[in-house]
Write an enzyme that holds these catalytic residues in place. Structure first.
Site, PDB file in Angstrom:
ATOM      1  N   ARG A 170       0.831  -1.193   0.000  1.00  0.00           N
ATOM      2  CA  ARG A 170       0.000   0.000   0.000  1.00  0.00           C
ATOM      3  C   ARG A 170       0.871   1.251   0.000  1.00  0.00           C
ATOM      4  NH1 ARG A 170      -3.818  -0.649   4.919  1.00  0.00           N
ATOM      5  NH2 ARG A 170      -1.702  -1.016   5.625  1.00  0.00           N
ATOM      6  N   LYS A 187      -7.264 -16.329   6.777  1.00  0.00           N
ATOM      7  CA  LYS A 187      -8.322 -17.159   7.388  1.00  0.00           C
ATOM      8  C   LYS A 187      -9.696 -16.542   7.200  1.00  0.00           C
ATOM      9  CE  LYS A 187      -6.055 -15.143  10.513  1.00  0.00           C
ATOM     10  NZ  LYS A 187      -5.079 -14.896  11.536  1.00  0.00           N
ATOM     11  N   GLY A 190       2.827  -6.709  22.750  1.00  0.00           N
ATOM     12  CA  GLY A 190       2.630  -6.907  21.317  1.00  0.00           C
ATOM     13  C   GLY A 190       1.870  -8.175  20.964  1.00  0.00           C
ATOM     14  N   ASP A 248     -11.636 -14.523  15.207  1.00  0.00           N
ATOM     15  CA  ASP A 248     -10.468 -15.138  14.575  1.00  0.00           C
ATOM     16  C   ASP A 248     -10.516 -16.666  14.742  1.00  0.00           C
ATOM     17  OD1 ASP A 248      -7.399 -14.844  13.723  1.00  0.00           O
ATOM     18  OD2 ASP A 248      -7.484 -16.162  15.470  1.00  0.00           O
ATOM     19  N   LYS A 287     -11.069 -19.931  11.933  1.00  0.00           N
ATOM     20  CA  LYS A 287     -10.202 -21.117  11.881  1.00  0.00           C
ATOM     21  C   LYS A 287     -11.018 -22.391  12.104  1.00  0.00           C
ATOM     22  CE  LYS A 287      -6.265 -18.389  13.402  1.00  0.00           C
ATOM     23  NZ  LYS A 287      -5.582 -17.848  14.585  1.00  0.00           N
TER      24      LYS A 287
HETATM   25  N1  LIG Z   1       0.695 -11.709  11.587  1.00  0.00           N
HETATM   26  C1  LIG Z   1       0.510 -12.993  11.929  1.00  0.00           C
HETATM   27  O1  LIG Z   1       1.071 -13.477  12.912  1.00  0.00           O
HETATM   28  C2  LIG Z   1      -0.357 -13.878  11.083  1.00  0.00           C
HETATM   29  C3  LIG Z   1      -0.500 -15.242  11.440  1.00  0.00           C
HETATM   30  C4  LIG Z   1      -1.293 -16.068  10.629  1.00  0.00           C
HETATM   31  C5  LIG Z   1      -1.926 -15.549   9.528  1.00  0.00           C
HETATM   32  N2  LIG Z   1      -1.785 -14.210   9.232  1.00  0.00           N
HETATM   33  C6  LIG Z   1      -2.488 -13.696   8.077  1.00  0.00           C
HETATM   34  O2  LIG Z   1      -1.538 -13.199   7.156  1.00  0.00           O
HETATM   35  C7  LIG Z   1      -2.105 -12.114   6.439  1.00  0.00           C
HETATM   36  C8  LIG Z   1      -1.183 -10.911   6.548  1.00  0.00           C
HETATM   37  O3  LIG Z   1      -1.044 -10.550   7.910  1.00  0.00           O
HETATM   38  P1  LIG Z   1       0.104  -9.540   8.385  1.00  0.00           P
HETATM   39  O4  LIG Z   1       0.118  -9.642   9.879  1.00  0.00           O
HETATM   40  O5  LIG Z   1       1.361  -9.774   7.645  1.00  0.00           O
HETATM   41  O6  LIG Z   1      -0.561  -8.129   7.962  1.00  0.00           O
HETATM   42  P2  LIG Z   1       0.154  -6.716   7.866  1.00  0.00           P
HETATM   43  O7  LIG Z   1       1.403  -6.706   8.676  1.00  0.00           O
HETATM   44  O8  LIG Z   1      -0.879  -5.706   8.142  1.00  0.00           O
HETATM   45  O9  LIG Z   1       0.581  -6.601   6.324  1.00  0.00           O
HETATM   46  C9  LIG Z   1      -0.336  -6.390   5.293  1.00  0.00           C
HETATM   47  C10 LIG Z   1       0.428  -6.050   4.043  1.00  0.00           C
HETATM   48  O10 LIG Z   1      -0.495  -5.900   2.981  1.00  0.00           O
HETATM   49  C11 LIG Z   1      -0.252  -4.662   2.330  1.00  0.00           C
HETATM   50  N3  LIG Z   1      -1.513  -4.159   1.802  1.00  0.00           N
HETATM   51  C12 LIG Z   1      -2.611  -3.772   2.486  1.00  0.00           C
HETATM   52  N4  LIG Z   1      -3.576  -3.388   1.637  1.00  0.00           N
HETATM   53  C13 LIG Z   1      -3.086  -3.551   0.394  1.00  0.00           C
HETATM   54  C14 LIG Z   1      -3.600  -3.336  -0.897  1.00  0.00           C
HETATM   55  N5  LIG Z   1      -4.832  -2.868  -1.081  1.00  0.00           N
HETATM   56  N6  LIG Z   1      -2.798  -3.616  -1.966  1.00  0.00           N
HETATM   57  C15 LIG Z   1      -1.551  -4.068  -1.782  1.00  0.00           C
HETATM   58  N7  LIG Z   1      -1.006  -4.310  -0.572  1.00  0.00           N
HETATM   59  C16 LIG Z   1      -1.767  -4.050   0.500  1.00  0.00           C
HETATM   60  C17 LIG Z   1       0.360  -3.754   3.356  1.00  0.00           C
HETATM   61  O11 LIG Z   1       1.107  -2.738   2.723  1.00  0.00           O
HETATM   62  P3  LIG Z   1       1.999  -1.701   3.543  1.00  0.00           P
HETATM   63  O12 LIG Z   1       3.189  -2.473   4.036  1.00  0.00           O
HETATM   64  O13 LIG Z   1       2.375  -0.674   2.545  1.00  0.00           O
HETATM   65  O14 LIG Z   1       1.138  -1.207   4.650  1.00  0.00           O
HETATM   66  C18 LIG Z   1       1.225  -4.751   4.128  1.00  0.00           C
HETATM   67  O15 LIG Z   1       2.474  -4.900   3.491  1.00  0.00           O
HETATM   68  C19 LIG Z   1      -3.506 -11.913   7.017  1.00  0.00           C
HETATM   69  O16 LIG Z   1      -4.443 -12.608   6.241  1.00  0.00           O
HETATM   70  C20 LIG Z   1      -3.399 -12.548   8.381  1.00  0.00           C
HETATM   71  O17 LIG Z   1      -4.639 -13.005   8.868  1.00  0.00           O
HETATM   72  C21 LIG Z   1      -1.022 -13.359   9.977  1.00  0.00           C
END
Ligand SMILES: NC(=O)c1ccc[n+]([C@@H]2O[C@H](COP(=O)([O-])OP(=O)(O)OC[C@H]3O[C@@H](n4cnc5c(N)ncnc54)[C@H](OP(=O)(O)O)[C@@H]3O)[C@@H](O)[C@H]2O)c1
Length: 429
Positions: free
Chosen positions: A47, A106, A188, A202, A206
């Site tokens: 983004r 998920k 965190g 959440d 799952k």
């Molecule tokens: N975090 C965890 O521990 C975890 C565990 C299991 C599953 N997940 C899943 O993994 C996925 C990602 O989670 P995350 O924690 O990595 O999220 P995050 O840190 O918020 O990262 C989201 C990423 O997507 C980008 N983004 C958002 N809107 C966009 C758009 N319209 N077009 C292009 N890019 C876009 C953001 O860009 P910017 O960097 O520019 O903001 C960021 O790089 C989710 O589905 C989550 O449920 C996460």
């Protein structure tokens, strides 16, 4: 080794995506050897393009995720943006343009899994999502593939690290919910808005995914009964300890005793300290699977975090790349059993009920009569009281949620019952 690199489009480069990119770079040689061809990061959609991203070539970064997916030379799209849109449209477009998809999403899979699987099948593509449930813990693949010859009867798990951290804190320190949540936020483990975790959304997503795969039946998010853990109190933990139990937020997917229907639910529950899930501490996840031939299996590990989740994403990426090189696809959706998904009223379990009652003769008999009238058999009763008020703790034998609901409604109408202080299901016995 085949020379043409397989091209990967990374959609999202946040907590998970940045770790996926890092591992793809640092483990490039091993990944190439395991796949049989190199994997190349062809583009990274984000983004905020100006954000500094260590180890990512700025020339690969774009805000045009759709354009990246439509390039026509992408073999695998890794979707780690999250949320419903634009993730859903991007995944659908990826299939239309000939790519396979690995996702950690998920929320999307629980809501639209069936349609996305159908789109993948229409285009002879793969849709893998090991990271969508319990982070690094291999669960989707074991259920889909390793247990494909068995009959799964029950999946019982702690699938949300934030709530497990909070409940564990409450249990080990005697802290109240808010105090434990504040600590989780400071460390965190909880997001600024913890609703999705603490209200069970959440975990419900799952549970829908796990139940669908375990029972070869479509289970939608709306089919999952959901109760959060914000009402759990320090006194509930004291009651749990009296019973030799602790309290966990559990996702429970069950086949009915007659095998003719299934249920999926998320709620706080007491489980005996002797149950393996009781010893799952901090932000860890664990899932207990019971099946006909294998008996009991337990899967344990970090359920979230950038690197652990990226591990699951990379495992899927390797599998999908191998399939692509072989000109094949892995297993798609398996929903042939099409069992009805029953509501919460049909769930049968034990209950721990705390009542505030008047401390006078005959109250216990009155309460016991209400339970009997609703067909709920009492296992134990404990009464404490002083100054005309008493507390009555009733633990039942197994009964349906509908019968328990009727019992509680009738209890509330008794003059001698001042209030129902708490109702907690007892699982894992
Ligand atoms: N975090 C965890 O521990 C975890 C565990 C299991 C599953 N997940 C899943 O993994 C996925 C990602 O989670 P995350 O924690 O990595 O999220 P995050 O840190 O918020 O990262 C989201 C990423 O997507 C980008 N983004 C958002 N809107 C966009 C758009 N319209 N077009 C292009 N890019 C876009 C953001 O860009 P910017 O960097 O520019 O903001 C960021 O790089 C989710 O589905 C989550 O449920 C996460």
């Amino acid at each position: 080794m085949r020379k043409r690199p397989l091209k990967v489009a990374l959609l999202g480069c946040g907590v998970v995506g940045s770790e996926v990119a890092r591992i793809m770079t640092t483990h490039a040689d091993d990944l190439a050897a395991r796949i049989g061809a190199p994997v190349e990061l062809a583009g990274v959609a984000v983004r905020r393009p100006s954000k500094v991203r260590d180890g990512i070539d700025p020339a690969l970064v774009t805000t045009d995720a759709t354009g990246l997916v439509k390039r026509g030379d992408i073999d695998v799209v890794v979707e780690v943006i999250g949320g419903i849109e634009p993730a859903r449209s991007l995944i659908t477009t990826a299939f239309e343009y000939g790519a396979s998809v690995v996702s950690a999403n998920k929320a999307l899979l629980a809501q639209d899994g069936a349609a996305l699987h159908a789109a993948a099948e229409d285009h002879d593509a793969d849709l893998y999502y090991e990271a969508a449930v319990a982070g690094a813990i291999p669960l989707i693949r074991p259920l889909r593939e390793s247990l494909a010859g068995d009959k799964v009867n029950r999946v019982l798990g702690i699938v949300n690290g934030t709530t497990n951290f909070i409940l564990d804190k409450m249990d080990s320190t005697g802290a109240g919910y808010q105090e434990a949540l504040d600590e989780a936020t400071a460390l965190g483990y909880a997001e600024a808005d913890p609703t999705a975790d603490v209200e069970g959304f959440d975990a419900a997503a799952k549970a829908a995914i796990l139940a669908g795969i375990a029972f070869h039946t479509r289970v939608r998010l709306d089919d999952v009964y959901r109760e959060g853990m914000t009402e759990v109190t320090a006194s509930d933990f004291a009651s749990a300890r009296n019973m030799g139990c602790t309290i966990k937020l559990l996702a429970i997917c069950e086949r009915a005793a007659d095998g003719q229907s299934v249920t999926a639910r998320v709620h706080p529950a007491m489980i005996p300290l002797t149950h393996p899930l009781a010893s799952v501490r901090g932000a860890y996840n664990a899932v207990f699977v019971e099946s006909d031939a294998s008996g009991q299996l337990m899967f344990y590990g970090p359920g979230a975090g950038g690197a652990p989740t990226a591990s699951a994403v990379l495992g899927d990426l390797v599998a999908v790349c191998r399939n692509r090189l072989n000109g094949s696809t892995g297993p798609g959706e398996s929903a042939y059993a099409a069992l009805p998904v029953s509501g919460m009223g049909d769930v049968v379990t034990r209950y721990h009920i705390s009542l505030d009652v008047a401390d006078k003769p005959g109250v216990l008999a009155q309460v016991a009569t209400v339970f009997a009238e609703h067909g709920v058999s009492i296992d134990t009763v404990r009464q404490t009281g002083k100054d005309g008020e008493a507390s009555l703790v009733v633990v039942t034998h197994r009964a349906s949620d509908a019968a328990l609901g009727g019992t509680v409604e009738a209890l509330r109408k008794l003059d001698t019952v001042r209030g129902v202080a708490s109702i907690m299901r007892v699982e894992g016995e």
